[in-house]
Design an enzyme around this catalytic site. Structure first.
Site, PDB file in Angstrom:
ATOM      1  N   LYS A 105       0.757  -1.260  -0.011  1.00 46.30           N
ATOM      2  CA  LYS A 105       0.331  -0.352   0.031  1.00 46.30           C
ATOM      3  C   LYS A 105       1.280   1.567   0.000  1.00 46.30           C
ATOM      4  O   LYS A 105       0.237   1.784  -0.863  1.00 46.30           O
ATOM      5  CB  LYS A 105      -0.474   0.070   1.444  1.00 46.30           C
ATOM      6  CG  LYS A 105      -0.164   0.084   2.516  1.00 46.30           C
ATOM      7  CD  LYS A 105       0.142  -1.670   3.346  1.00 46.30           C
ATOM      8  CE  LYS A 105       0.537  -2.232   3.526  1.00 46.30           C
ATOM      9  NZ  LYS A 105      -0.077  -2.779   5.117  1.00 46.30           N
ATOM     10  N   GLY A 134      -6.594  -5.764   4.392  1.00 48.42           N
ATOM     11  CA  GLY A 134      -6.650  -7.133   3.923  1.00 48.42           C
ATOM     12  C   GLY A 134      -6.995  -8.175   3.053  1.00 48.42           C
ATOM     13  O   GLY A 134      -7.217  -7.967   2.199  1.00 48.42           O
ATOM     14  N   ILE A 136     -10.592  -8.965   2.878  1.00 45.15           N
ATOM     15  CA  ILE A 136     -11.833  -7.872   2.635  1.00 45.15           C
ATOM     16  C   ILE A 136     -11.740  -7.326   1.425  1.00 45.15           C
ATOM     17  O   ILE A 136     -10.889  -7.200   0.615  1.00 45.15           O
ATOM     18  CB  ILE A 136     -12.311  -7.182   3.359  1.00 45.15           C
ATOM     19  CG1 ILE A 136     -12.281  -7.297   4.856  1.00 45.15           C
ATOM     20  CG2 ILE A 136     -13.686  -6.684   2.882  1.00 45.15           C
ATOM     21  CD1 ILE A 136     -12.391  -5.552   5.813  1.00 45.15           C
ATOM     22  N   GLY A 187       1.142 -10.180  14.470  1.00 41.51           N
ATOM     23  CA  GLY A 187       1.689 -10.499  13.517  1.00 41.51           C
ATOM     24  C   GLY A 187       1.498  -9.375  12.329  1.00 41.51           C
ATOM     25  O   GLY A 187       1.451  -9.745  11.177  1.00 41.51           O
ATOM     26  N   ASP A 201      -0.256   4.064   7.887  1.00 41.17           N
ATOM     27  CA  ASP A 201      -0.629   2.663   6.928  1.00 41.17           C
ATOM     28  C   ASP A 201      -1.956   3.355   6.491  1.00 41.17           C
ATOM     29  O   ASP A 201      -2.825   2.776   5.490  1.00 41.17           O
ATOM     30  CB  ASP A 201      -0.614   1.632   7.406  1.00 41.17           C
ATOM     31  CG  ASP A 201      -0.879   0.298   7.387  1.00 41.17           C
ATOM     32  OD1 ASP A 201      -0.074   0.487   6.038  1.00 41.17           O
ATOM     33  OD2 ASP A 201      -2.121   0.182   7.346  1.00 41.17           O
ATOM     34  N   LYS A 205      -3.892   3.520   2.297  1.00 41.74           N
ATOM     35  CA  LYS A 205      -5.039   1.987   2.385  1.00 41.74           C
ATOM     36  C   LYS A 205      -5.887   3.319   1.863  1.00 41.74           C
ATOM     37  O   LYS A 205      -6.390   3.194   0.295  1.00 41.74           O
ATOM     38  CB  LYS A 205      -5.534   1.275   3.426  1.00 41.74           C
ATOM     39  CG  LYS A 205      -4.326   0.698   3.368  1.00 41.74           C
ATOM     40  CD  LYS A 205      -4.542   0.022   4.825  1.00 41.74           C
ATOM     41  CE  LYS A 205      -3.669  -1.105   4.855  1.00 41.74           C
ATOM     42  NZ  LYS A 205      -3.647  -1.797   6.219  1.00 41.74           N
TER      43      LYS A 205
HETATM   44  N1  HSE Z   1       0.588  -3.386   9.979  1.00 38.44           N
HETATM   45  C1  HSE Z   1      -0.902  -3.797   8.967  1.00 38.44           C
HETATM   46  C2  HSE Z   1      -1.704  -3.740   9.530  1.00 38.44           C
HETATM   47  C3  HSE Z   1      -1.352  -4.746   8.173  1.00 38.44           C
HETATM   48  O1  HSE Z   1      -1.847  -3.584  10.929  1.00 38.44           O
HETATM   49  O2  HSE Z   1      -3.247  -3.699   9.267  1.00 38.44           O
HETATM   50  C4  HSE Z   1      -2.069  -5.184   7.295  1.00 38.44           C
HETATM   51  O3  HSE Z   1      -2.349  -3.836   6.219  1.00 38.44           O
END
Ligand code: HSE
Length: 418
Positions: A105, A134, A136, A187, A201, A205
């Site tokens: 992304k 993720g 979806i 993770g 992040d 997106k």
């Molecule tokens: N680090 C991102 C999150 C991973 O926590 O959503 C998925 O893009």
């Protein structure tokens, strides 16, 4: 016998391992549904020995050219993340005749136009379902299911790490740091979790979703995002008392002649779907003309959920599905100036004896024509929920409060979901 498709995968972290595991487990189903056997021929990663313990039959190396220069590999999967060397890997793979699947992304939100233009020039396809929310299928929803709709608004909980942290803080008095550690252990977090908790992040997106829905450029602007690091357990407590849940919301909205774009911790009314999206789950609400409001919910981070999206793209490519490259209609849509935004706000003023000064604060709000909806005063905290007002007037009122009370006051502000 249908032709076997060979894949080269760059990156073998949480997502890469997820792709490898799910493809191995569901090989037969995937072959039946896509019409081709898919084989990961080459994996490129840093720790070859560790990767060998996990995937003993693949060719594991640390040179990206092993994928780019292999004529038998027709699809390059990029799950390394970051800009360097992911960008040049993808561009060179396209130039060497490969289709690409990426989960990146950050790269698409900043260099998407260049990458999609290169793909168009070379008649190649770049698929990126795993880059947003993720597992979806939200990219598919926008490009295919909603293809005939005018989109008015996209609201998303797009970061699993932040949602995990905020949900934990709502459930029990866990500290921000402990909740983050747990999300990293599971993770969900980026290699550098600053990208998660500072809202970058989520901004990446939203940039991608906004480009697909409104044709805005793939040009992420960090000045429009605010993360969750300043959300405290005291704010969580007051949000709950007023009937709200704090979520990191990403919102892109089409206005009369521009698009507003924001990422910020937001108070969401407790009786809405979004308020009940917990742990690392993601959700996206889309308002469009023909369908009306639609809601998409699922796991937004983690190995196998993200692998589900990567493999869906691989199946699409194997089936020969063609979608045109999602180039932005650059400069056709102006972003709304931040000071023209209208919102309801949460504001908490914290200072010794502040409770005795409620009258003065109310007077300041009145001077700026800001109406108060709800108010609470306890333990050196004065908390207000305002009616909708312009960002301009609201920040002027905050400046006045700061000047009136001086250094001693701490001011905590959040938006309230319309
Ligand atoms: N680090 C991102 C999150 C991973 O926590 O959503 C998925 O893009």
């Amino acid at each position: 016998m249908p032709e076997k498709l060979y894949i080269g995968m760059a990156g073998f972290g949480t997502v890469g391992r997820g792709v490898y595991t799910v493809l191995k487990r569901n090989a037969e189903i995937i072959e039946r549904r896509s019409g081709h056997a898919l084989e990961i021929k080459t994996i490129v990663c840093r720790d070859i020995k560790k990767a060998h313990d996990f995937a003993n039959e693949a060719n594991i190396v640390n040179d990206l050219n092993a994928i780019i220069d292999d004529p038998e590999i027709s699809i390059a999967v990029e799950v390394m993340g970051g800009i360097k060397p992911a960008k040049s890997f993808i561009l060179n793979a396209i130039r060497n005749g490969k289709d690409v699947v990426t989960a990146n992304k950050a790269l698409l939100a900043t260099h998407g136009d260049e990458i999609f233009r290169e793909a168009q020039k070379h008649n190649r396809r770049v698929y990126f379902e795993a880059s947003v929310a993720g597992g979806i299928p939200i990219i598919k929803a926008l490009r295919e299911g909603l293809a005939a709709n005018q989109i008015f608004e996209i609201t998303g909980i797009l970061n699993g790490t932040c949602n995990y942290i905020l949900s934990s803080m709502h459930q029990s008095p866990v500290s921000f740091e402990d909740a983050l550690k747990e999300a990293q252990k599971l993770g969900y977090a980026e290699a550098d979790p600053t990208f998660d908790i500072e809202g970058l992040d989520t901004g990446h997106k939203l940039t991608i979703l906004s480009a697909l829905a409104f044709g805005t450029p793939y040009q992420f602007d960090s000045s429009r995002v605010c993360g969750i690091t300043s959300v405290s357990s005291t704010d969580v407590k007051y949000a709950q008392k007023f009937g709200f849940v704090i979520k990191l919301l990403a919102i892109a909205r089409k206005n009369k002649d521009n698009i507003s774009f924001s990422v910020s911790p937001t108070l969401v009314p407790e009786n809405t779907f979004l308020a009940h999206v917990n742990a690392a789950m993601n959700a996206v609400e889309i308002k469009s003309d023909a369908l009306g409001t639609s809601f998409y919910y699922g796991a937004g981070a983690g190995g196998e959920p993200t692998a589900s999206a990567v493999l869906a793209d691989l199946v699409d490519l194997a089936r020969g599905n063609q979608v045109s490259m999602p180039l932005s209609e650059a400069n056709s849509v102006a972003l709304m100036p931040i000071d023209a935004v209208n919102d309801k706000n949460y504001i908490r003023l914290h200072a010794p004896l502040i409770n005795e000064k409620a009258g003065l604060v109310e007077q300041i709000f009145k001077q700026f024509d800001i109406r108060i909806d709800k108010e609470m005063s306890e333990e050196n905290n004065l908390v207000f929920i305002t009616h909708e007002c312009s960002e301009n007037r609201f920040s002027s009122a905050l400046d006045r409060i700061r000047r009136s009370f001086g250094e001693t006051i701490a001011i905590h502000v959040m938006k309230i979901k319309k």
